[in-house]
Design a protein around this motif. Structure first.
Motif, short mmCIF file in Angstrom:
data_model
loop_
_atom_site.label_atom_id
_atom_site.label_comp_id
_atom_site.label_asym_id
_atom_site.label_seq_id
_atom_site.Cartn_x
_atom_site.Cartn_y
_atom_site.Cartn_z
N VAL A 54 0.83 -1.20 0.00
CA VAL A 54 0.00 0.00 0.00
C VAL A 54 0.86 1.25 0.00
N LEU A 55 1.88 1.27 0.83
CA LEU A 55 2.77 2.43 0.88
C LEU A 55 3.47 2.65 -0.45
N LYS A 56 3.79 1.58 -1.13
CA LYS A 56 4.55 1.69 -2.39
C LYS A 56 3.64 1.98 -3.58
N LEU A 57 2.49 1.30 -3.65
CA LEU A 57 1.66 1.37 -4.85
C LEU A 57 0.42 2.25 -4.70
N CYS A 58 -0.05 2.40 -3.47
CA CYS A 58 -1.30 3.15 -3.26
C CYS A 58 -1.12 4.16 -2.13
N PRO A 59 -0.13 5.04 -2.21
CA PRO A 59 0.08 6.01 -1.12
C PRO A 59 -1.08 6.99 -1.03
N ASN A 60 -1.29 7.48 0.19
CA ASN A 60 -2.32 8.50 0.44
C ASN A 60 -3.74 7.97 0.26
N ILE A 61 -3.91 6.65 0.18
CA ILE A 61 -5.25 6.06 0.11
C ILE A 61 -5.52 5.35 1.43
N LYS A 62 -6.63 5.68 2.07
CA LYS A 62 -6.94 5.10 3.38
C LYS A 62 -8.12 4.15 3.32
N LYS A 63 -9.14 4.49 2.54
CA LYS A 63 -10.32 3.65 2.51
C LYS A 63 -9.97 2.27 1.97
N LYS A 64 -10.46 1.28 2.67
CA LYS A 64 -10.11 -0.09 2.31
C LYS A 64 -10.58 -0.44 0.90
N VAL A 65 -11.80 -0.04 0.55
CA VAL A 65 -12.31 -0.39 -0.77
C VAL A 65 -11.45 0.22 -1.86
N ASP A 66 -10.96 1.44 -1.63
CA ASP A 66 -10.09 2.07 -2.62
C ASP A 66 -8.74 1.38 -2.69
N VAL A 67 -8.24 0.95 -1.54
CA VAL A 67 -6.97 0.22 -1.51
C VAL A 67 -7.11 -1.10 -2.25
N VAL A 68 -8.23 -1.80 -2.01
CA VAL A 68 -8.46 -3.08 -2.69
C VAL A 68 -8.53 -2.88 -4.20
N ILE A 69 -9.24 -1.85 -4.63
CA ILE A 69 -9.35 -1.57 -6.06
C ILE A 69 -7.98 -1.23 -6.64
N CYS A 70 -7.23 -0.43 -5.92
CA CYS A 70 -5.90 -0.04 -6.38
C CYS A 70 -4.99 -1.27 -6.55
N LEU A 71 -4.95 -2.11 -5.54
CA LEU A 71 -4.09 -3.29 -5.61
C LEU A 71 -4.61 -4.30 -6.64
N SER A 72 -5.93 -4.46 -6.70
CA SER A 72 -6.50 -5.40 -7.67
C SER A 72 -6.21 -4.97 -9.09
N THR A 73 -6.32 -3.67 -9.33
CA THR A 73 -6.00 -3.15 -10.66
C THR A 73 -4.55 -3.40 -11.01
N THR A 74 -3.68 -3.21 -10.05
CA THR A 74 -2.25 -3.45 -10.28
C THR A 74 -2.00 -4.92 -10.61
N VAL A 75 -2.63 -5.81 -9.85
CA VAL A 75 -2.46 -7.25 -10.10
C VAL A 75 -2.99 -7.61 -11.48
N ARG A 76 -4.17 -7.09 -11.85
CA ARG A 76 -4.76 -7.40 -13.15
C ARG A 76 -3.90 -6.89 -14.30
N ASN A 77 -3.42 -5.69 -14.16
CA ASN A 77 -2.57 -5.14 -15.22
C ASN A 77 -1.28 -5.94 -15.40
N ASP A 78 -0.68 -6.31 -14.28
CA ASP A 78 0.54 -7.11 -14.36
C ASP A 78 0.26 -8.47 -15.00
N THR A 79 -0.90 -9.04 -14.70
CA THR A 79 -1.26 -10.34 -15.27
C THR A 79 -1.50 -10.24 -16.78
N LEU A 80 -2.23 -9.20 -17.19
CA LEU A 80 -2.53 -9.03 -18.62
C LEU A 80 -1.27 -8.74 -19.43
N GLN A 81 -0.34 -8.05 -18.81
CA GLN A 81 0.90 -7.69 -19.52
C GLN A 81 1.97 -8.76 -19.41
N ASP A 82 1.65 -9.86 -18.69
CA ASP A 82 2.58 -10.98 -18.55
C ASP A 82 3.96 -10.53 -18.05
N VAL A 83 3.95 -9.67 -17.01
CA VAL A 83 5.22 -9.20 -16.45
C VAL A 83 5.90 -10.35 -15.72
#
Length: 1129
Positions: free
Chosen positions: A718-747
């Motif tokens: 959270v500190l690295k990828l979603c700084p300044n976000i406190k609400k859990k739902v926003d944090v979940v969306i932020c991290l989920s989006t990061t995971v999905r993008n990394d998966t689609l791009q086959d990093v």
């Protein structure tokens, strides 16, 4: 016999010395004048010693002068005193002065007694006799040996230490002299000098003899004592008693502490009550006082005696030495623990009962040894303080307004104190700070947390609860209070006990030392981590209320975070947190910082536990200080949900059935709450537990820190990828989006750590269960929920399912959110809570090895299996219908046709909206291209699957359902009503093609026929009807593009009679139309135009014509070559 003779001789010598005594001070002589009506001393001496020689001689022969022989008292003596006492002057004196109040004696006798006692007590030889009789005792008692002689202090000292006198003659002498001295305040040597001015100013009585009878003289001292007590209880003193007189008053009270006879006013006030309540109580060592104290609030106790006892108790509260039993029992302990040697405090404070109790309680709490007798006395006086608020002058002084306004008429048995405690809690009004502090000081002095029996009101109110719920605990054990708190708001608790308990706990919670279990286990940790001092000392930098906050901050630290509490201390801190969670007012810091917000947002939340829930619900609206406190407490609850005692009670059955292994762990770490969420819909779940768990889930959405396991797993991410976000739902969306993008791009390496991805999946699954756990979606659909799903429960994703089913009626914003949610669920079916719940067993049976993202496809493949659960099958059909409304909701189709869709359906995409369905337009477009055999192989395979599925269930074809809804109702209602759809509606529409009125519907039916001709496999009804022929004649021909059908009919020249038997069962497609020859050129042209491959046929015809033309041209030039000569003709 010799001993008896020596005693008689000594007594005779003593009497002779006393009879020849002179006055001890001029102050006494000053108020002895002839004007008062009393015979001068010389006359009395003449009457006593020199009446007539014969009489004197006779008197001497008979053993000396006797009061019984005086004519002034003979009648009273005969009437009031037993005859065996007549030969002893002191016995006669005691009999006459202890008579009943309503009994009168002659004035002359009264004056005679007065002068007799005065002569005894004012003679300088009085002290000399004491020295002679008590020689060895004085030597043993150092305090008395050091007293200044000639001022009467020696006898006072001997009276003070009479309990330690072992000499029989000395003890008898001091006992008799004490009763004589205390019969009249004017006889106490030195008392008049110090208090004459205050007596006159306060109008406590007269110094002249004869103006008041013998009984009223005790009222003078009682008047001064009341004035002394009143002075401490009033802020504006009408008259301040002089310090010397104060000391004299307290000294008199101390000297009368042994025998209640010596307190003449109390003696006469309580003589009948003593006979009623304490008849068998032996006189001496303050036993009668204690007995009367114990019966003070009995209904049969007279008011006059009760008032006198209260005054006595107030004096004890000001100076513990007024209690003989307490002073004697605790003398060694006071010296041992240096309770009288604090040079920083004034001597008056050291003498106060509260200071003594605090000092000795400190020793007990530190584990030091205090004698059993002393602890017993302390218990009695602590109970006394809790029974009667008036014994605390600070409470009388500072709480007068609150008592008058809220607590009048509740004086007895501690009810007034508890009423004030209730006011302090805010239940009955507001309280002044000084009154609050006075109450806190009293509770600290009485220390009822150490033994509930000290609080009589609590003891009486909770007796039945203790006997049932806490009978396994030893009587008086500090664990009793903890046990009562554990049963708060349970069936075993009674209302009166509940109120008394919360009132007391309100004060105990504000000073960590008042909980003996916590103090015992945590005193070393508090000293090490919070820099606290000893039990009865204060620290401005770390006040009592802040110590517990310090402790619980260290209780949940990890090893990496540094200093932690000891295991025993942490257990106690957790116990206190569990108890405080029962009532927001038991958390001092929370109540202090959130007072404004409680009034603003939660004034109507009066039920148990509602106030904290209300604060959590309004977390964003709270002031900063309150938000921080509530946030910290919620963060603690996420780590140890057992702090939420009410929730744990409500979920007890569920915990025992499914989560007992987590509940038994000393360290929770969020496992128990996660287990409750996962088992939220088990049969053991009740409404209270469900509401509590859901509420905590909703609170967790406000800040990701409120989910302990998620916080610990993802805090670095959270500190690295979603700084300044406190609400859990926003944090979940932020991290989920990061995971999905990394998966689609086959990093190569995911940016979100593995442990965070695992916990993220848990959080996503929990959020999918209740629309309220996704605040943005819930806010967008609130009005639609009220309008379309008012009676639907939120849990089990039922509300989300209701919105999906009413998708066409949703508002635009809600529709957009639901579409996005469906898109996510189709990409990751594991997030589809309803699907996973309904098909849980089928997934285990058919798809246990399938990847989570292919779960829906696996279920679709097994949909028609005989073992498939009907409910699961119905749910799969719903998801298929949803997928076919828009290609974006079918990830497999979208991927397979990513090139075909832009190529063939660009016009549709150009008009499409990002957040609304295309109602199957793109899929219909692809179906037509499938019939034209223009799709890529991957896309063709997916479209074939869709065609096969929709051929059996018309609901899977959105365009057909959209355009033919009226026709289906009119022509195929019976087929549409069938529970199991097997293509009946489609066959009905095909059979009634000519009856269809709407062109759009007719076009859709023709498209179905076209698709079926293109590939028999996409028409399951026809395929089933022709299965044997296909197997027999077309087994080697691959499916697709109508090859099996046309090859079987044309290439292999299947005779008509071979397939005619199937015509009746193949209503979807007239085989006769296919097999019959064209009747003419027009029929041939029509059949070509109706052919699915008409474009191909026409193109071939055109190419053939062109080829013939070119060939003709070329061949013509070659065959008919004309010579130049012929041309030139």
């Amino acid at each position: 016999m010799a001993a008896c003779g020596r005693v008689e001789l000594l007594a005779l010598l003593l009497l002779l010395l006393l009879l020849s005594a002179a006055l001890c001070s001029r102050s006494v002589q000053a108020f002895k004048s002839p004007a008062n009506g009393a015979p001068p001393l010389q006359n009395l001496q003449l009457r006593v010693a020199g009446l007539s020689n014969a009489q004197a001689s006779q008197s001497r022969r008979s053993g000396g002068w006797k009061l019984a022989e005086e004519a002034a008292c003979r009648e009273d003596l005969t009437r009031l005193c037993p005859k065996h006492t007549w030969n002893n002057n002191l016995a006669v004196l005691e009999c006459l002065q202890d008579r009943k109040e309503e009994t009168e004696i002659a004035t002359d006798c009264n004056h005679l007694l007065w002068n007799y006692k005065l002569n005894l007590t004012t003679d300088s030889k009085f002290e000399s006799v004491a020295v002679e009789v008590c020689k060895s005792t004085i030597t043993e008692i150092k305090e008395c040996a050091e007293e200044e002689r000639g001022k009467g202090y020696l006898v006072s000292c001997l009276v003070d230490h009479r309990g330690n006198i072992t000499e029989y003659q000395c003890h008898q002498y001091i006992t008799k002299m004490t009763s004589i001295i205390f019969s009249d305040y004017r006889l106490i040597c030195g008392f008049m000098d110090k208090c004459v001015e205050d007596i006159n100013t306060l109008r406590c009585g007269s110094i002249n003899t004869g103006e008041k009878d013998l009984h009223s003289q005790g009222e003078v001292i009682a008047c001064l004592e009341r004035a002394l007590v009143r002075e401490a209880e009033q802020q504006d003193h009408a008259h301040t008693i002089q310090e010397e007189c104060k000391k004299a008053i307290m000294r008199v009270a101390e000297l009368s502490a042994d025998d209640f006879h010596l307190d003449r006013y109390l003696y006469f006030s309580c003589r009948d009550d003593r006979e009623r309540f304490c008849e068998n109580t032996q006189v001496g060592e303050g036993r009668v006082y204690k007995c009367l104290f114990n019966h003070k609030f009995e209904e049969a106790m007279s008011e006059k005696c009760r008032d006198a006892l209260t005054t006595r108790q107030k004096l004890i509260a000001q100076d513990y030495k007024v209690s003989y039993s307490l002073t004697k029992a605790c003398k060694a302990d006071l010296r041992k623990y240096r309770c009288n040697l604090d040079t920083n405090m004034p001597r008056v404070r050291e003498a106060r009962l509260s200071y003594l109790l605090l000092c000795l309680e400190s020793a007990v709490h530190r584990g030091r040894t205090v004698s059993g007798d002393c602890q017993g006395e302390m218990l009695d006086y602590r109970r006394m303080l809790m029974e009667d608020y008036s014994l605390s002058p600070e409470i009388v002084l500072h709480c007068r307004g609150e008592i008058d306004a809220h607590c009048s008429g509740l004086h007895r048995k501690g009810r007034t104190l508890h009423c004030l405690m209730r006011v302090s809690r805010g239940d009955k009004g507001t309280m002044d700070t000084l009154c609050q502090n006075a109450l806190q000081a009293l509770v600290q002095s009485a220390d009822p947390g150490a033994d509930y029996r000290i609080d009589r009101a609590l003891n009486e109110a909770c007796e039945s609860v203790i006997q049932t719920a806490c009978k396994h605990i030893r009587n008086g054990d500090p664990m009793i209070l903890s046990c009562l708190m554990e049963h708060l708001y349970t069936e075993k608790m009674v209302e009166d006990c509940e109120h008394r308990l919360l009132e007391l706990q309100y004060f105990i919670s504000r000073d960590w030392k008042l909980d003996p279990l916590l103090y015992r286990k945590c005193q070393s940790d508090a000293a090490r981590l919070c820099h606290t001092h000893s039990w009865n000392e204060t620290n401005e930098l770390m006040p009592h209320g802040a110590v517990f906050s310090c402790l619980y901050r260290h209780a949940y630290r990890t090893e990496e975070q540094g200093r932690r509490l000891s295991r025993d201390c942490k257990v106690e801190v957790q116990r206190i947190l569990h108890q405080r969670a029962l009532d927001v007012k038991l958390d001092p810091e929370l109540q202090k910082r959130c007072m404004t917000d409680l009034g603003k947002w939660c004034s109507e939340k009066t039920e148990t536990g509602q106030e904290l829930e209300c604060l959590q619900d309004h977390l964003e609206d709270l002031v900063t200080d309150c938000r921080d406190v509530v946030g910290n407490l919620t963060e603690l609850e996420s780590e140890d949900i057992q702090i939420e005692a009410l929730l744990i009670r409500a979920c007890e059955a569920l915990i025992q059935s499914h989560c007992h292994e987590f509940a038994d762990n000393q360290i929770d770490s969020g496992d128990l709450m996660e287990c409750l969420v996962q088992n939220k819909h088990q049969k053991e779940m009740n409404d209270k537990c469900s509401v509590g768990v859901t509420h905590f889930q909703l609170v967790q959405m406000k800040d990701f820190r409120f989910s302990y396991k998620f916080k610990m797993a993802c805090k670095d991410d959270v500190l690295k990828l979603c700084p300044n976000i406190k609400k859990k739902v926003d944090v979940v969306i932020c991290l989920s989006t990061t995971v999905r993008n990394d998966t689609l791009q086959d990093v190569k390496e995911q940016r979100v750590s593995l442990k965070c991805r695992k916990q993220l999946r848990v959080e996503e699954l929990e959020m999918s269960e209740d629309i309220r756990l996704e605040p943005e979606l819930y806010d967008s659909c609130k009005h639609d929920i009220k309008r379309l799903c008012p009676a639907v429960d939120f849990g089990n994703a039922q509300m989300i399912e209701c919105l999906k089913e009413n998708k066409k009626q949703l508002s635009q914003l809600c529709h957009q959110k639901i579409f996005r949610l469906q898109e996510i669920e189709m990409m990751d079916p594991e997030l589809d809570y309803q699907l996973m719940r309904v098909c849980k067993q089928m997934i285990k049976r058919f798809c246990s090895e399938a990847d989570a993202k292919n779960m829906l496809n696996c279920l679709k493949q097994n949909k028609n299996n005989e073992m498939m659960d009907p409910k699961c099958k119905q749910m799969i059909t719903k998801r298929q219908i949803t997928q076919n409304t828009d290609y974006r909701l079918n990830p497999v189709l979208r991927k397979a046709c990513k090139a075909d869709i832009p190529k063939f359906c660009q016009d549709i995409l150009r008009k499409a909206s990002d957040d609304s369905e295309l109602e199957g337009q793109v899929i219909s477009c692809l179906k037509l291209k499938y019939a034209d055999q223009r799709l890529s192989s991957d896309c063709e395979d997916q479209i074939r699957v869709i065609l096969q599925e929709s051929a059996l269930d018309y609901r899977l074809d959105p365009q057909l359902q959209l355009h033919c809804s009226e026709e289906i109702t009119r022509l195929c209602a019976e087929e549409a009503a069938a529970q199991e759809q097997t293509g009946q509606v489609e066959e009905c529409l095909k059979g009634n093609l000519l009856k269809l009125k709407h062109e759009a519907c007719k076009k859709e039916v023709l498209n179905m026929l076209k698709e079926s001709k293109a590939d028999i496999f996409v028409d399951p009804v026809l395929h089933t009807a022709c299965a044997l022929d296909l197997k027999h004649h077309c087994a080697a021909i691959p499916p697709g593009r109508g090859r099996p059908l046309f090859y079987s009919l044309y290439t292999l020249a299947i005779p008509l009679e071979h397939i005619n038997d199937h015509v009746s069962v193949c209503p979807s497609f007239s085989i006769c139309q296919v097999t019959r020859t064209a009747d003419g050129f027009v029929d041939l042209a029509a059949r070509v135009l109706q052919s699915p491959s008409k474009n191909y046929i026409l193109l071939m015809i055109a190419l053939a014509v062109c080829m013939l033309f070119l060939i003709g041209l070329l061949c013509g030039r070659i065959t008919k070559r004309v010579t130049r000569e012929l041309k030139d003709r």
